[in-house]
Design an enzyme around this catalytic site. Sequence first.
Site, PDB file in Angstrom:
ATOM      1  N   ARG A  96       0.828  -1.209   0.000  1.00 26.78           N
ATOM      2  CA  ARG A  96       0.000   0.000   0.000  1.00 26.78           C
ATOM      3  C   ARG A  96       0.860   1.255   0.000  1.00 26.78           C
ATOM      4  NH1 ARG A  96      -2.935  -2.871  -2.166  1.00 26.78           N
ATOM      5  NH2 ARG A  96      -4.729  -3.863  -1.241  1.00 26.78           N
ATOM      6  N   GLU A  99       1.952   1.526  -3.453  1.00 26.28           N
ATOM      7  CA  GLU A  99       0.815   2.039  -4.219  1.00 26.28           C
ATOM      8  C   GLU A  99       0.664   3.554  -4.013  1.00 26.28           C
ATOM      9  OE1 GLU A  99      -3.816   0.747  -4.714  1.00 26.28           O
ATOM     10  OE2 GLU A  99      -3.043   0.887  -2.661  1.00 26.28           O
ATOM     11  N   SER A 122      15.597  14.537   2.810  1.00 23.64           N
ATOM     12  CA  SER A 122      16.520  13.572   3.390  1.00 23.64           C
ATOM     13  C   SER A 122      15.790  12.467   4.151  1.00 23.64           C
ATOM     14  CB  SER A 122      17.480  14.279   4.350  1.00 23.64           C
ATOM     15  OG  SER A 122      18.295  13.338   5.013  1.00 23.64           O
TER      16      SER A 122
END
Length: 156
Positions: A96, A99, A122
């Site tokens: 996820r 995604e 960073s």
Amino acid sequence: MIHAQFDPAARQALAAAAVEAKTRKDLTWQQIADAAGLSVAFTTAAVLGQHALPEDSARAVAELLGLDEDAAMLLATIPTRGSIPGGIPTDPTIYRFHEMLQVYGTTLKALVHEQFGDGIISAINFRLDVKKVADPEGGERAVITLDGKYLPTKPF
């Protein structure tokens, strides 16, 4: 003296042993972080092989988990980072996040560059926080804060 670990297998084996000890002792990541004296996100990442713990923290974590001096020493070494092998992750939770970056990665890039210029956020000078909050529509929501220092690209 600070040492670096170049073979990720050693830290992966230690992570597996640490998680097994955490489970056996019925500890939370927060309890381990409290022993380390560091944030729960940083400590969890370190125990899972992604950061080096300061020497005192490494000893405290190893002691809490019932791990030996070699484990404490290894917890304090700089690891070879990267916890997800090549390809698309198959674990549903990790997928996820993949995604989310597939859907919003270019949006995040566009917004960061528009607001800050050419550079990066960073992951070293960084803070991570995860909170569970009530969803006004019912259930719960996850609030994940990624707080990284902006590092501008420097032409040379």
